[in-house]
Design a protein around this motif. Structure first.
Motif, PDB file in Angstrom:
ATOM      1  N   ILE A   1      30.748  20.037  63.174  1.00  0.00           N
ATOM      2  CA  ILE A   1      29.948  20.634  62.432  1.00  0.00           C
ATOM      3  C   ILE A   1      28.898  21.587  62.639  1.00  0.00           C
ATOM      4  CG2 ILE A   1      30.181  21.233  59.904  1.00  0.00           C
ATOM      5  CD1 ILE A   1      32.258  19.652  58.957  1.00  0.00           C
ATOM      6  N   GLU A   2      28.099  20.092  62.732  1.00  0.00           N
ATOM      7  CA  GLU A   2      26.411  20.792  63.575  1.00  0.00           C
ATOM      8  C   GLU A   2      26.309  21.754  64.600  1.00  0.00           C
ATOM      9  OE1 GLU A   2      22.377  22.121  62.249  1.00  0.00           O
ATOM     10  OE2 GLU A   2      23.947  20.795  60.781  1.00  0.00           O
ATOM     11  N   LYS A   3      26.709  20.697  65.347  1.00  0.00           N
ATOM     12  CA  LYS A   3      26.916  21.590  66.596  1.00  0.00           C
ATOM     13  C   LYS A   3      28.235  23.272  66.883  1.00  0.00           C
ATOM     14  CE  LYS A   3      25.349  20.544  69.797  1.00  0.00           C
ATOM     15  NZ  LYS A   3      24.308  20.734  70.305  1.00  0.00           N
ATOM     16  N   LEU A   4      28.894  23.355  65.662  1.00  0.00           N
ATOM     17  CA  LEU A   4      30.042  24.736  65.640  1.00  0.00           C
ATOM     18  C   LEU A   4      29.123  25.668  65.041  1.00  0.00           C
ATOM     19  CD1 LEU A   4      32.903  23.494  64.217  1.00  0.00           C
ATOM     20  CD2 LEU A   4      32.887  24.429  66.347  1.00  0.00           C
ATOM     21  N   ALA A   5      27.674  24.589  63.924  1.00  0.00           N
ATOM     22  CA  ALA A   5      26.795  26.254  63.817  1.00  0.00           C
ATOM     23  C   ALA A   5      25.399  26.263  64.307  1.00  0.00           C
ATOM     24  CB  ALA A   5      25.631  25.872  62.228  1.00  0.00           C
ATOM     25  N   ASP A   6      25.353  25.510  65.658  1.00  0.00           N
ATOM     26  CA  ASP A   6      24.315  25.665  66.991  1.00  0.00           C
ATOM     27  C   ASP A   6      24.367  27.664  67.174  1.00  0.00           C
ATOM     28  OD1 ASP A   6      22.313  26.056  68.686  1.00  0.00           O
ATOM     29  OD2 ASP A   6      23.346  24.235  69.242  1.00  0.00           O
ATOM     30  N   PRO A   7      23.400  28.558  67.332  1.00  0.00           N
ATOM     31  CA  PRO A   7      23.672  29.670  67.440  1.00  0.00           C
ATOM     32  C   PRO A   7      23.534  29.687  68.955  1.00  0.00           C
ATOM     33  CG  PRO A   7      21.415  29.199  66.326  1.00  0.00           C
ATOM     34  CD  PRO A   7      21.977  28.297  66.256  1.00  0.00           C
ATOM     35  N   ALA A   8      23.042  28.687  70.000  1.00  0.00           N
ATOM     36  CA  ALA A   8      23.966  28.753  71.339  1.00  0.00           C
ATOM     37  C   ALA A   8      25.397  29.013  71.260  1.00  0.00           C
ATOM     38  CB  ALA A   8      23.589  28.070  71.642  1.00  0.00           C
ATOM     39  N   ILE A   9      26.453  28.396  70.424  1.00  0.00           N
ATOM     40  CA  ILE A   9      27.478  28.297  70.921  1.00  0.00           C
ATOM     41  C   ILE A   9      28.280  29.862  70.283  1.00  0.00           C
ATOM     42  CG2 ILE A   9      29.603  26.796  69.799  1.00  0.00           C
ATOM     43  CD1 ILE A   9      28.401  25.974  71.795  1.00  0.00           C
ATOM     44  N   ARG A  10      28.837  30.032  70.626  1.00  0.00           N
ATOM     45  CA  ARG A  10      29.209  32.105  71.124  1.00  0.00           C
ATOM     46  C   ARG A  10      31.100  31.923  70.760  1.00  0.00           C
ATOM     47  NH1 ARG A  10      25.226  32.905  75.131  1.00  0.00           N
ATOM     48  NH2 ARG A  10      25.714  30.923  75.380  1.00  0.00           N
ATOM     49  N   ILE A  11      31.433  30.755  71.632  1.00  0.00           N
ATOM     50  CA  ILE A  11      33.224  31.268  71.572  1.00  0.00           C
ATOM     51  C   ILE A  11      33.354  29.431  71.286  1.00  0.00           C
ATOM     52  CG2 ILE A  11      34.705  31.089  73.142  1.00  0.00           C
ATOM     53  CD1 ILE A  11      33.589  32.630  74.698  1.00  0.00           C
ATOM     54  N   VAL A  12      34.736  29.459  70.636  1.00  0.00           N
ATOM     55  CA  VAL A  12      35.442  28.702  70.375  1.00  0.00           C
ATOM     56  C   VAL A  12      36.296  28.805  70.281  1.00  0.00           C
ATOM     57  CG1 VAL A  12      36.174  26.735  68.047  1.00  0.00           C
ATOM     58  CG2 VAL A  12      34.053  27.276  68.042  1.00  0.00           C
ATOM     59  N   SER A  13      37.188  27.729  71.383  1.00  0.00           N
ATOM     60  CA  SER A  13      38.847  28.182  72.330  1.00  0.00           C
ATOM     61  C   SER A  13      38.736  26.822  72.183  1.00  0.00           C
ATOM     62  CB  SER A  13      38.188  27.934  73.341  1.00  0.00           C
ATOM     63  OG  SER A  13      37.597  27.156  74.155  1.00  0.00           O
ATOM     64  N   MET A  14      40.531  26.874  72.399  1.00  0.00           N
ATOM     65  CA  MET A  14      41.647  25.587  72.026  1.00  0.00           C
ATOM     66  C   MET A  14      42.832  25.442  73.099  1.00  0.00           C
ATOM     67  SD  MET A  14      43.157  27.320  67.664  1.00  0.00           S
ATOM     68  CE  MET A  14      41.570  27.455  67.316  1.00  0.00           C
ATOM     69  N   THR A  15      43.343  24.676  72.678  1.00  0.00           N
ATOM     70  CA  THR A  15      44.111  24.415  73.303  1.00  0.00           C
ATOM     71  C   THR A  15      44.528  23.231  72.527  1.00  0.00           C
ATOM     72  OG1 THR A  15      43.369  23.338  74.706  1.00  0.00           O
ATOM     73  CG2 THR A  15      43.907  25.317  76.274  1.00  0.00           C
ATOM     74  N   ILE A  16      45.499  23.344  71.470  1.00  0.00           N
ATOM     75  CA  ILE A  16      45.415  21.973  70.545  1.00  0.00           C
ATOM     76  C   ILE A  16      47.593  22.238  70.561  1.00  0.00           C
ATOM     77  CG2 ILE A  16      43.622  22.201  68.673  1.00  0.00           C
ATOM     78  CD1 ILE A  16      45.212  24.092  67.110  1.00  0.00           C
ATOM     79  N   THR A  17      48.880  22.974  71.367  1.00  0.00           N
ATOM     80  CA  THR A  17      49.963  22.908  71.437  1.00  0.00           C
ATOM     81  C   THR A  17      50.004  24.472  70.255  1.00  0.00           C
ATOM     82  OG1 THR A  17      50.507  21.178  70.426  1.00  0.00           O
ATOM     83  CG2 THR A  17      49.883  20.584  72.832  1.00  0.00           C
ATOM     84  N   GLU A  18      51.379  24.178  71.028  1.00  0.00           N
ATOM     85  CA  GLU A  18      52.306  25.170  70.012  1.00  0.00           C
ATOM     86  C   GLU A  18      52.321  25.081  68.679  1.00  0.00           C
ATOM     87  OE1 GLU A  18      53.529  23.806  72.648  1.00  0.00           O
ATOM     88  OE2 GLU A  18      52.764  25.641  74.111  1.00  0.00           O
TER      89      GLU A  18
END
Length: 494
Positions: free
Chosen positions: A116-133
């Motif tokens: 969660i802390e890393k998700l809040a890092d300004p350096a992270i500009r995209i969150v992507s996913m392959t979590i299946t259908e």
């Protein structure tokens, strides 16, 4: 001597495989990716590796994340080799290996606070996913399902999320509190309108605990649609051994895939994105035509050959395509029922696209398996097959072949092949589907009771009639004879 894959051994691996021409230690993260499976490592990660090899985009490295026990196992395997992956690309006439290095870390499932802390890092500009259908908590119509137990739990406890979407919300909330621009959320799964579906799930979950936050997401977060394509089978000991024997590389979890790859995306990245257009990604105003083409023709084609293949005891996809009845079944169904209702795609001939699909399915080097294609049908059928059925019915057209695909799926779930071999299922709904499939031998309508799968199609009189006749014929005549009847235009009961 076999090279154990690691950063320290890259020079040795270069004797038999391509290796990065950039220093992986110089990369900085820009993307968090949920679901570090084979497809991601053969697709998004390869495109990024291509870009990094041009000397550009080195601030867009990947950090992996996940919530499942299998994610922890993958982390352990990749961490032991410095997050490197050997990708073996196999065409009919050639095979080549390359080591990719765009991933610099994977956060373990039990490190949610770190994530969660890393998700809040300004350096992270995209969150992507392959979590299946099946990972998007949606019903047969593609609508968010707030009654799903996982969503109910995360909705009640947003501060202690357990799902991918709950974690994304926690990261977005921290960014809002800190005045950090939200990241773009990018689905890389085979779902029609995957960006819209992702947005509906994220906002739907947010509404369950904080409607004002949900509205903020609607106004501030981008969810680009995309179409992804590369046939990537599961990794087993076979693949690990081939890599050792043919390339002298010892990789804990290599990826084998076809040479072909495609990625079509909407250019909607307010926080920025890597210059992926320089390495073959197509950025278009509207992904929908490409996406529908691929899901209906390729993914629908996979579903078409999977169940007769299982019922006829065929293991590999190319062997299924070499069976004259299965290959002819696929061609007739595609050309007569699926392709005619696929809308036009810019600069694309749909018949030529299907010819390409046939060649890809016939590739013997991929080692893709029929059991892999047959798995998770409760999520795949409503996305890959039944939409074509629904659309043809809406246009007043017949659905003999599409009904046969659904009947083959039902016959498969009875649990044994035509020879009596026990079928091993991989489907979250396997227990209830098998119970219904066994009842359906005498009462075909018993398999059509699942609204979350069949939706309004199950109530259509023509579909019910075609499905029932196809299923009864499969039981009385067997798979091969039923396919032949379809090919001879004799699988119709008026």
């Amino acid at each position: 001597m076999t090279v154990k894959l690691s950063l320290a051994s890259l020079k040795d691996a270069a004797a038999t495989a391509g290796v990065p021409n950039y220093d992986p230690k110089s990369l900085t993260p820009g993307i968090i990716h949920f679901g570090v499976g084979n497809f991601h490592r053969a697709h998004q990660a390869v495109y990024l590796d291509d870009l990094f090899n041009t000397g550009k985009g080195h601030d867009w490295a990947l950090i992996g994340a996940g919530v499942l026990p299998s994610d922890a196992a993958m982390r352990d395997k990749l961490k032991a080799q410095d997050y490197l992956t050997t990708v073996v690309e196999q065409d009919n006439n050639k095979t080549g290996a390359r080591v990719t290095a765009p991933m610099i870390d994977i956060i373990a499932p039990d490190q949610k606070d770190v994530l969660i802390e890393k998700l809040a890092d300004p350096a992270i500009r995209i969150v992507s996913m392959t979590i299946t259908e099946g990972g998007y908590f949606i019903d047969a119509a593609g609508h968010f399902n707030p009654a799903h137990p996982a969503m109910v739990e995360d909705g009640k406890n947003p501060a202690a999320p357990k799902t991918v979407f709950g974690l994304i919300l926690a990261g977005l909330k921290l960014r809002r509190e800190r005045g950090v621009q939200p990241f773009t959320i990018m689905s890389c799964d085979n779902i029609p309108g995957n960006g819209h579906v992702t947005e509906n799930t994220v906002i739907g979950l947010a509404k369950m605990s904080d409607p004002a936050f949900a509205e903020w997401i609607h106004e501030n977060v981008a969810f680009p649609n995309s179409m992804v394509d590369r046939i990537t089978p599961a990794t087993g000991q076979r693949e690990i051994d081939i890599l050792k024997n043919d390339f002298n590389i010892d990789d804990n979890w290599p990826v084998f895939c076809e040479e072909f790859k495609q990625w079509v995306m909407e250019d909607n990245f307010p926080a920025g994105r890597p210059a992926l257009e320089e390495v073959g990604v197509q950025f278009v105003p509207d992904v929908a035509p490409y996406e529908l083409m691929k899901i209906r023709i390729l993914n629908g084609g996979h579903a078409t050959i999977a169940y007769p293949g299982e019922l006829l005891d065929i293991h590999f996809v190319h062997e299924s395509m070499e069976h004259p009845l299965i290959r002819a079944f696929l061609a007739k169904l595609e050309k007569e029922e699926i392709i005619p209702i696929v809308p036009p795609v810019p600069d694309t001939n749909l018949d030529e696209y299907f010819d390409l699909i046939e060649r890809r399915f016939l590739n013997p080097k991929i080692g893709d398996t029929i059991p892999r294609l047959a798995q998770d049908g409760s999520n795949r059928q409503p996305k890959f097959i039944l939409p074509s059925t629904r659309d043809r019915l809406a246009q007043g057209k017949d659905i003999v072949g599409l009904s046969l695909v659904s009947a083959l799926w039902c016959r498969y779930f009875a649990g044994t092949s035509d020879s009596g071999r026990k079928i091993v299922f991989n489907d979250a709904s396997a227990e209830k589907l098998q119970a219904a499939a066994i009842k359906a031998k005498d009462d075909p309508a018993a398999f059509l009771v699942f609204d979350e799968i069949f939706g309004e199609v199950s109530g259509n009189e023509l579909f019910r009639k075609r499905f029932a006749h196809a299923l009864k014929t499969l039981w009385s005549e067997g798979t091969a004879k039923t396919l032949q009847l379809y090919l001879d235009d004799k699988l119709v009961q008026e």
